[in-house]
Design an enzyme around this catalytic site. Structure first.
Site, mmCIF file in Angstrom:
data_model
loop_
_atom_site.group_PDB
_atom_site.id
_atom_site.type_symbol
_atom_site.label_atom_id
_atom_site.label_comp_id
_atom_site.label_asym_id
_atom_site.label_seq_id
_atom_site.Cartn_x
_atom_site.Cartn_y
_atom_site.Cartn_z
ATOM 1 N N TYR A 148 10.088 21.938 9.187
ATOM 2 C CA TYR A 148 11.024 21.925 10.232
ATOM 3 C C TYR A 148 10.426 22.317 11.467
ATOM 4 C CZ TYR A 148 12.049 26.827 9.564
ATOM 5 O OH TYR A 148 12.095 28.064 9.471
ATOM 6 N N ARG A 175 0.856 -1.306 0.020
ATOM 7 C CA ARG A 175 0.030 -0.134 -0.094
ATOM 8 C C ARG A 175 0.659 1.315 -0.015
ATOM 9 N NH1 ARG A 175 -2.478 -0.669 5.369
ATOM 10 N NH2 ARG A 175 -0.607 -1.496 5.790
ATOM 11 N N HIS A 219 20.817 31.220 8.192
ATOM 12 C CA HIS A 219 19.918 31.989 8.985
ATOM 13 C C HIS A 219 20.017 31.423 10.543
ATOM 14 C CE1 HIS A 219 17.048 32.384 5.314
ATOM 15 N NE2 HIS A 219 18.205 32.982 5.364
ATOM 16 N N HIS A 270 21.850 27.976 9.737
ATOM 17 C CA HIS A 270 21.415 26.828 8.953
ATOM 18 C C HIS A 270 21.062 27.367 7.621
ATOM 19 C CE1 HIS A 270 17.500 24.724 7.677
ATOM 20 N NE2 HIS A 270 18.228 23.858 7.510
ATOM 21 N N ASP A 320 19.100 37.397 1.667
ATOM 22 C CA ASP A 320 20.435 36.754 1.491
ATOM 23 C C ASP A 320 21.280 37.147 0.714
ATOM 24 O OD1 ASP A 320 19.282 34.988 3.585
ATOM 25 O OD2 ASP A 320 18.654 33.378 1.859
ATOM 26 N N LYS A 363 16.466 23.018 15.772
ATOM 27 C CA LYS A 363 15.532 22.580 14.743
ATOM 28 C C LYS A 363 15.738 21.079 14.481
ATOM 29 C CE LYS A 363 16.187 27.063 12.585
ATOM 30 N NZ LYS A 363 16.636 27.890 11.035
#
Length: 188
Positions: A132, A23, A62, A119, A168, A72
């Site tokens: 996350y 399945r 970040h 990160h 960024d 995280k």
């Protein structure tokens, strides 16, 4: 759930047990009990999800400053990313060291990143979804970032013309960040 140490202190790869049959499959994507047994103690309070339409989308690096820094657990639920964590804890023996792990919907691996790390990730395929968990709420006044291509860190993102946000693109180098308040051993 298999929790694997990495070469970066306090960062772990998490491999959920996947049970499949004709399945499809089932997995427990997060278990507070199993993580605690592996020494990871977090009270997650926020679940986030991002979508990136194009391969080469780079998000990061970040972090959030104290008192709102975050641990995280990151996973890719559609497509593939190269996920990166950078130790930015003052006094850490791993300061400015980084690790990169390929996370995908197929391999179902996750990455645990504790407080005091920057990160980011780059998408390796089109149509990528990333989820996350965070153990602290997003706080715009504590939000920070570092240039993805900082030569003092030297992350190998692979080759490509990256798609970056304006934020960024304008991120400062780590050496120019004067407000970092992470101290090794104090942010757990």
């Amino acid at each position: 759930m298999n929790v694997i140490e990495t070469t970066l202190n306090d960062v772990y790869i998490i491999e959920p047990k996947v049970f499949g049959d004709n399945r499809g499959w089932f997995m427990e994507s997060w278990s507070k009990r199993d993580l605690a047994a592996a020494g990871i103690h977090c009270d997650f309070v926020q679940d986030n999800q991002s979508f990136s339409a194009q391969k080469g989308t780079l998000r990061g690096l970040h972090y959030q400053l104290n008192p709102k820094c975050q641990s995280k657990i990151i996973r890719c639920t559609k497509g593939t990313i190269l996920d990166v964590a950078v130790d930015i804890r003052q006094g850490s023996p791993m300061y400015k060291k980084w690790i990169a792990v390929e996370l995908s919907a197929e391999n179902k691996k996750q990455l645990y990143i504790p407080r005091g790390f920057a990160h980011g990730f780059v998408t390796l395929t089109d149509d990528v979804e990333v989820q996350y968990k965070a153990d602290n709420y997003y706080a715009p006044d504590c939000d920070g970032n570092i240039r993805y291509d900082d030569p003092d860190i030297g992350v190998d993102w692979g080759n490509g013309d990256f798609i970056l946000s304006e934020k960024d693109q304008k991120a400062p180098y780590l050496k120019n960040r004067t407000n970092l308040n992470f101290v090794y051993g104090e942010n757990k």
